[in-house]
Design a protein around this motif. Sequence first.
Motif, short mmCIF file in Angstrom:
data_model
loop_
_atom_site.label_atom_id
_atom_site.label_comp_id
_atom_site.label_asym_id
_atom_site.label_seq_id
_atom_site.Cartn_x
_atom_site.Cartn_y
_atom_site.Cartn_z
N PHE A 199 -4.43 -4.49 2.71
CA PHE A 199 -3.66 -3.42 3.33
C PHE A 199 -3.64 -2.18 2.44
CE2 PHE A 199 -1.53 -6.97 5.64
CZ PHE A 199 -1.82 -6.53 6.93
N SER A 200 -3.86 -1.02 3.06
CA SER A 200 -3.71 0.25 2.35
C SER A 200 -2.70 1.11 3.09
CB SER A 200 -5.05 0.98 2.25
OG SER A 200 -5.46 1.46 3.53
N ALA A 201 -2.04 1.99 2.35
CA ALA A 201 -1.01 2.86 2.94
C ALA A 201 -0.68 3.95 1.94
CB ALA A 201 0.24 2.05 3.29
N ASN A 202 0.25 4.80 2.32
CA ASN A 202 0.72 5.83 1.40
C ASN A 202 2.07 5.48 0.79
OD1 ASN A 202 -1.41 7.71 1.30
ND2 ASN A 202 -0.87 8.47 3.33
N LYS A 203 2.37 4.19 0.81
CA LYS A 203 3.54 3.68 0.11
C LYS A 203 3.21 2.27 -0.36
CE LYS A 203 6.00 1.43 3.94
NZ LYS A 203 7.29 1.33 4.68
N PRO A 204 3.91 1.76 -1.35
CA PRO A 204 3.63 0.40 -1.83
C PRO A 204 3.87 -0.64 -0.73
CG PRO A 204 4.97 1.61 -3.41
CD PRO A 204 4.94 2.43 -2.17
N ILE A 205 2.96 -1.60 -0.64
CA ILE A 205 3.09 -2.72 0.30
C ILE A 205 3.17 -4.00 -0.53
CG2 ILE A 205 2.04 -3.97 2.22
CD1 ILE A 205 2.83 -1.17 2.99
#
Length: 334
Positions: free
Chosen positions: A151-157
């Motif tokens: 998973f990638s995002a603009n916040k920590p997962i």
Amino acid sequence: MKLKHAALAICASLTLSGFAQAAGEIVIKFSHVVAPNTPKGKAAEYFKKLAEQRTHGKVKVQVYPNSQLYKDKEELEALQLGAVQMLAPSLAKFGPLGVKEFEVFDLPYVFDNYDEVNKVMHGPIGKQLLTKLESKGIKGLAYWDNGFKNFSANKPIKTPADLKGMKIRIQSSKVLEEEMRSLGALPQVMAFSEVYQALQTGVVDGTELEASNLYTSKAYEVQKNLTLTQHGFLGYALIVNKKFWDGLPADIRKELDGAVADASVYANKIAKEENDKAVAAIKASGKTQVYMPTPQEREAFKKAMLPVHQKMASRIGPDLLKEIYKETGFNPAK
């Protein structure tokens, strides 16, 4: 849309007549949607090299990467119509085509490593699945590995709860849709060629991609965080238009079969290595924070997504699921 179908049909009639010959050559158009420096891209070029060498120039392979000819949703139709002769689509593509059994490869955490994947894909189960494509005018030649998705995002997962309410890009797959819903995320079906811009503009919040495609598409540049959940496998099937392949001269087809076999060994050899390199390159870029979940955190993701297996069993086939569980030692109760 009608114009597109008409154009494909015209191209198909020209292609299938005379084996797509140009100046005495047999032309194989090999279309794919990823970059040339991915595992699939490199394997496609290696197949081209072998095919042309071993047929002494009688076969010309034209490789079209990066959706130059067709996007995800278009390429299978183009193959069936004969507008292209060869593809290596992800296995998820065959579900919408009507061969739902292939969606078993989309199930979360059904495979822990490449050995388990290859035991299924290159064994009796995988071979039987490829034969199911023939009724669609497609011949399956081989499986090519890519890698495990993250998973990638603009916040920590770091937990399943971190994905709640996020718009996550997925391939067209009922299993993947259910997987996202199990995490409280909003699945967004989208062609791979559109992912970078969608992330950049906020149309989607994140992805589930293997490191090689995240890196070579430069999508990591617009994603601040990458969590190595390794929650699902993405592999490919090397396929051809059945009418075209069956109509080839026997001596040519024999040489191409050998080229397919050797290119497949190469593809599967480099897949993990290329994904490991991509993770290192993403880390080195300084643009994306790469996080490795603890065993406890990984177990939390697995627990959240395991109900997808039961929900999708009737769609995929409970007997097929049992066969795969037996091969891999997977226990859906844990």
